[in-house]
Design a protein around this motif. Structure first.
Motif, PDB file in Angstrom:
ATOM      1  N   GLY A   8       9.304 -32.596  94.143  1.00 16.19           N
ATOM      2  CA  GLY A   8       7.872 -32.364  93.703  1.00 16.19           C
ATOM      3  C   GLY A   8       7.542 -33.489  92.840  1.00 16.19           C
ATOM      4  O   GLY A   8       7.956 -34.255  92.182  1.00 16.19           O
ATOM      5  N   PHE A   9       6.103 -33.532  92.898  1.00 17.84           N
ATOM      6  CA  PHE A   9       5.369 -34.331  91.962  1.00 17.84           C
ATOM      7  C   PHE A   9       3.883 -33.832  91.808  1.00 17.84           C
ATOM      8  O   PHE A   9       3.326 -33.245  92.260  1.00 17.84           O
ATOM      9  CB  PHE A   9       4.934 -35.816  92.961  1.00 17.84           C
ATOM     10  N   ALA A  10       3.636 -34.251  90.398  1.00 20.28           N
ATOM     11  CA  ALA A  10       2.393 -33.871  89.728  1.00 20.28           C
ATOM     12  C   ALA A  10       1.898 -34.799  88.747  1.00 20.28           C
ATOM     13  O   ALA A  10       2.433 -35.266  87.927  1.00 20.28           O
ATOM     14  CB  ALA A  10       2.508 -32.385  89.361  1.00 20.28           C
ATOM     15  N   ARG A  11       0.526 -34.788  88.515  1.00 15.31           N
ATOM     16  CA  ARG A  11      -0.088 -35.544  87.378  1.00 15.31           C
ATOM     17  C   ARG A  11      -1.154 -34.749  87.003  1.00 15.31           C
ATOM     18  O   ARG A  11      -1.790 -33.804  87.606  1.00 15.31           O
ATOM     19  CB  ARG A  11      -0.727 -36.858  88.037  1.00 15.31           C
ATOM     20  N   SER A  12      -1.586 -34.897  85.777  1.00 11.81           N
ATOM     21  CA  SER A  12      -2.641 -34.337  84.943  1.00 11.81           C
ATOM     22  C   SER A  12      -3.039 -35.351  83.855  1.00 11.81           C
ATOM     23  O   SER A  12      -2.355 -36.412  83.420  1.00 11.81           O
ATOM     24  CB  SER A  12      -2.295 -33.250  84.269  1.00 11.81           C
ATOM     25  N   GLU A  24       2.878 -37.615  83.865  1.00 10.63           N
ATOM     26  CA  GLU A  24       3.288 -37.957  85.530  1.00 10.63           C
ATOM     27  C   GLU A  24       4.537 -37.215  85.470  1.00 10.63           C
ATOM     28  O   GLU A  24       5.613 -37.447  84.715  1.00 10.63           O
ATOM     29  CB  GLU A  24       3.303 -39.338  85.680  1.00 10.63           C
ATOM     30  N   LEU A  25       4.582 -36.106  86.420  1.00 11.97           N
ATOM     31  CA  LEU A  25       6.030 -35.306  86.581  1.00 11.97           C
ATOM     32  C   LEU A  25       6.591 -35.643  87.931  1.00 11.97           C
ATOM     33  O   LEU A  25       5.858 -35.525  88.921  1.00 11.97           O
ATOM     34  CB  LEU A  25       5.856 -33.913  86.254  1.00 11.97           C
ATOM     35  N   LYS A  26       7.954 -36.001  88.034  1.00  9.05           N
ATOM     36  CA  LYS A  26       8.617 -35.790  89.182  1.00  9.05           C
ATOM     37  C   LYS A  26       9.940 -35.122  89.236  1.00  9.05           C
ATOM     38  O   LYS A  26      10.635 -35.427  88.168  1.00  9.05           O
ATOM     39  CB  LYS A  26       9.049 -37.597  89.452  1.00  9.05           C
ATOM     40  N   SER A  27      10.173 -34.526  90.324  1.00  9.56           N
ATOM     41  CA  SER A  27      11.356 -33.524  90.466  1.00  9.56           C
ATOM     42  C   SER A  27      12.231 -34.196  91.550  1.00  9.56           C
ATOM     43  O   SER A  27      11.668 -34.117  92.707  1.00  9.56           O
ATOM     44  CB  SER A  27      11.010 -32.362  90.412  1.00  9.56           C
ATOM     45  N   VAL A  28      13.538 -33.840  91.281  1.00  9.95           N
ATOM     46  CA  VAL A  28      14.541 -34.335  92.404  1.00  9.95           C
ATOM     47  C   VAL A  28      15.780 -33.310  92.200  1.00  9.95           C
ATOM     48  O   VAL A  28      16.032 -32.732  91.316  1.00  9.95           O
ATOM     49  CB  VAL A  28      14.976 -35.872  92.434  1.00  9.95           C
ATOM     50  N   ASN A  29      16.443 -33.527  93.367  1.00  8.45           N
ATOM     51  CA  ASN A  29      17.643 -32.439  93.323  1.00  8.45           C
ATOM     52  C   ASN A  29      18.746 -32.585  92.243  1.00  8.45           C
ATOM     53  O   ASN A  29      18.885 -33.864  91.988  1.00  8.45           O
ATOM     54  CB  ASN A  29      18.153 -32.570  94.882  1.00  8.45           C
ATOM     55  N   ALA A  30      19.386 -31.657  91.851  1.00 15.86           N
ATOM     56  CA  ALA A  30      20.222 -31.830  90.978  1.00 15.86           C
ATOM     57  C   ALA A  30      20.966 -30.406  90.956  1.00 15.86           C
ATOM     58  O   ALA A  30      20.693 -29.245  91.385  1.00 15.86           O
ATOM     59  CB  ALA A  30      19.807 -31.926  89.394  1.00 15.86           C
ATOM     60  N   LYS A  31      22.307 -30.366  90.519  1.00 16.43           N
ATOM     61  CA  LYS A  31      23.006 -29.153  90.447  1.00 16.43           C
ATOM     62  C   LYS A  31      22.382 -28.079  89.484  1.00 16.43           C
ATOM     63  O   LYS A  31      22.735 -27.024  89.579  1.00 16.43           O
ATOM     64  CB  LYS A  31      24.635 -29.444  89.998  1.00 16.43           C
ATOM     65  N   GLY A  32      21.897 -28.688  88.267  1.00 23.77           N
ATOM     66  CA  GLY A  32      21.483 -27.805  87.341  1.00 23.77           C
ATOM     67  C   GLY A  32      20.113 -28.269  87.123  1.00 23.77           C
ATOM     68  O   GLY A  32      19.426 -28.896  87.814  1.00 23.77           O
ATOM     69  N   PHE A  33      19.624 -27.700  85.696  1.00 23.31           N
ATOM     70  CA  PHE A  33      18.103 -28.123  85.512  1.00 23.31           C
ATOM     71  C   PHE A  33      18.481 -29.222  84.171  1.00 23.31           C
ATOM     72  O   PHE A  33      19.043 -29.047  83.160  1.00 23.31           O
ATOM     73  CB  PHE A  33      17.444 -27.126  84.854  1.00 23.31           C
ATOM     74  N   ASP A  34      17.551 -30.036  84.270  1.00 13.58           N
ATOM     75  CA  ASP A  34      17.285 -31.146  83.030  1.00 13.58           C
ATOM     76  C   ASP A  34      16.034 -31.805  83.111  1.00 13.58           C
ATOM     77  O   ASP A  34      15.437 -32.148  84.167  1.00 13.58           O
ATOM     78  CB  ASP A  34      18.472 -32.521  83.668  1.00 13.58           C
ATOM     79  N   LEU A  35      15.304 -31.691  82.134  1.00 13.42           N
ATOM     80  CA  LEU A  35      14.235 -32.274  81.766  1.00 13.42           C
ATOM     81  C   LEU A  35      14.218 -33.714  81.088  1.00 13.42           C
ATOM     82  O   LEU A  35      14.891 -33.637  79.817  1.00 13.42           O
ATOM     83  CB  LEU A  35      13.004 -31.449  81.161  1.00 13.42           C
ATOM     84  N   ARG A  36      13.905 -34.781  81.416  1.00  9.86           N
ATOM     85  CA  ARG A  36      14.095 -36.039  80.826  1.00  9.86           C
ATOM     86  C   ARG A  36      12.683 -36.649  80.626  1.00  9.86           C
ATOM     87  O   ARG A  36      11.861 -36.945  81.364  1.00  9.86           O
ATOM     88  CB  ARG A  36      14.625 -37.095  81.830  1.00  9.86           C
ATOM     89  N   LEU A  37      12.201 -36.588  79.128  1.00 13.30           N
ATOM     90  CA  LEU A  37      11.049 -36.984  78.538  1.00 13.30           C
ATOM     91  C   LEU A  37      10.926 -38.395  78.007  1.00 13.30           C
ATOM     92  O   LEU A  37      11.855 -38.978  77.780  1.00 13.30           O
ATOM     93  CB  LEU A  37      10.682 -36.031  77.578  1.00 13.30           C
TER      94      LEU A  37
END
Length: 295
Positions: A8-12, A24-37
């Motif tokens: 997914g992708f989103a902006r605000s 600006e947020l961009k989400s891609v496939n992964a085995k777990g969850f990880d937020l990289r800021l």
């Protein structure tokens, strides 16, 4: 609960006082969850809040979040660091007494690191606090938009996965009714093979061959595998219908599908049944590939 994709992708955008900012947020496939800021200097306190909120709403996928901040009320100023400049001049003078050298030029002195300093405009604590709070709300908006987009993608994936289940069920029914897997057909093929062996040699024990034929016929029966495939279809439909973060479980189920179909193909001694099994294997692989995108 709805299914969600991991992509997914989103902006605000937002503004507060002299500050304007964009997430600006961009989400891609992964085995777990990880937020990289990626945050500008001075905005690090948003990290804990962002990770907490993202972890509450998302369970899988790597999310790249970038915050860009601009300040419009004052420009940067440049000043000379007198202490550093004096030290440089002193060293240059001492060296000039030791060796025959040209005196340093103005541009040469200004090019030395630390002589020129870029001074940021003075910040106002209240303005900065209000701007960080506004940026946190803007992150919430971007995160909500990202979650909505992932759910829309998940709905589309759910429809595709249901279609794959329909195809697998259709092929399983075809395998179920294949003339070649009926006991009579298996028995007839074995009888022909035994008769051919007996004609070529008189050393075969007919009773022993009959016993072996019964064992072979039993091993060639795909009833158990087809029953398990039907059970897997029911489980997959139930999980897709309930929704939620079921990607890992559906991925495991895809592996079980593949195992049962492979066994059917290995047991088959009928061309039609083998071809049906290969078609089913292809659909199972399509199912598995789509499942990789699910949360």
């Amino acid at each position: 609960m709805a299914l969600s994709s991991m992509t997914g992708f989103a902006r605000s955008h937002g503004a507060s006082g002299p500050y304007t900012f964009e997430w600006e947020l961009k989400s891609v496939n992964a085995k777990g969850f990880d937020l990289r800021l990626r945050l500008p200097p001075g905005w690090d306190e948003l990290e804990a809040l962002a990770k907490k909120r993202a972890g509450e709403l998302l369970s899988r996928g790597t999310v790249y979040a970038n915050l860009t901040v601009k300040r419009s009320d004052a420009a940067q100023t440049i000043r000379i660091n007198e202490d550093v400049l004096a030290a440089v001049v002193k060293v240059a003078g001492e060296l000039a007494q030791r060796i025959d050298a040209v005196a340093p030029s103005i541009d040469g002195l200004l090019g030395i690191k630390g002589v020129i300093e870029v001074v940021e405009p003075e910040s106002n604590e209240d303005e900065d606090k209000a701007a960080r709070e506004a940026a946190a709300k803007a992150f919430e908006q971007a995160l909500t938009s990202l979650v909505e987009m992932r759910r829309r993608e998940g709905d589309a994936l759910g429809q595709i996965l249901m279609q794959r289940m329909d195809e697998i069920e259709r092929l399983a029914k075809r395998a179920e009714t294949a003339p070649g897997r009926k006991p009579e057909a298996i028995k007839a093929r074995l009888a022909e093979q035994i008769a051919a062996l007996l004609e070529t040699s008189d050393r075969f024990d007919a009773d022993r061959l009959s016993q072996e034929a019964i064992l072979i016929a039993t091993k060639a029966d795909t009833r158990e595998e087809l029953d398990r495939i039907a059970s897997h279809i029911g489980q997959a439909r139930e999980m897709i219908g309930k929704g939620g973060p079921v990607g890992r479980r559906l991925d495991f189920l895809a592996q079980e599908f593949n195992r049962e179909v492979n066994t059917c193909c290995s047991k088959s001694n009928d061309v039609e049944l083998t071809n049906t099994g290969l078609e089913m294997k292809n659909v199972v692989e399509q199912f598995r590939e789509q499942v990789q995108n699910l949360e």
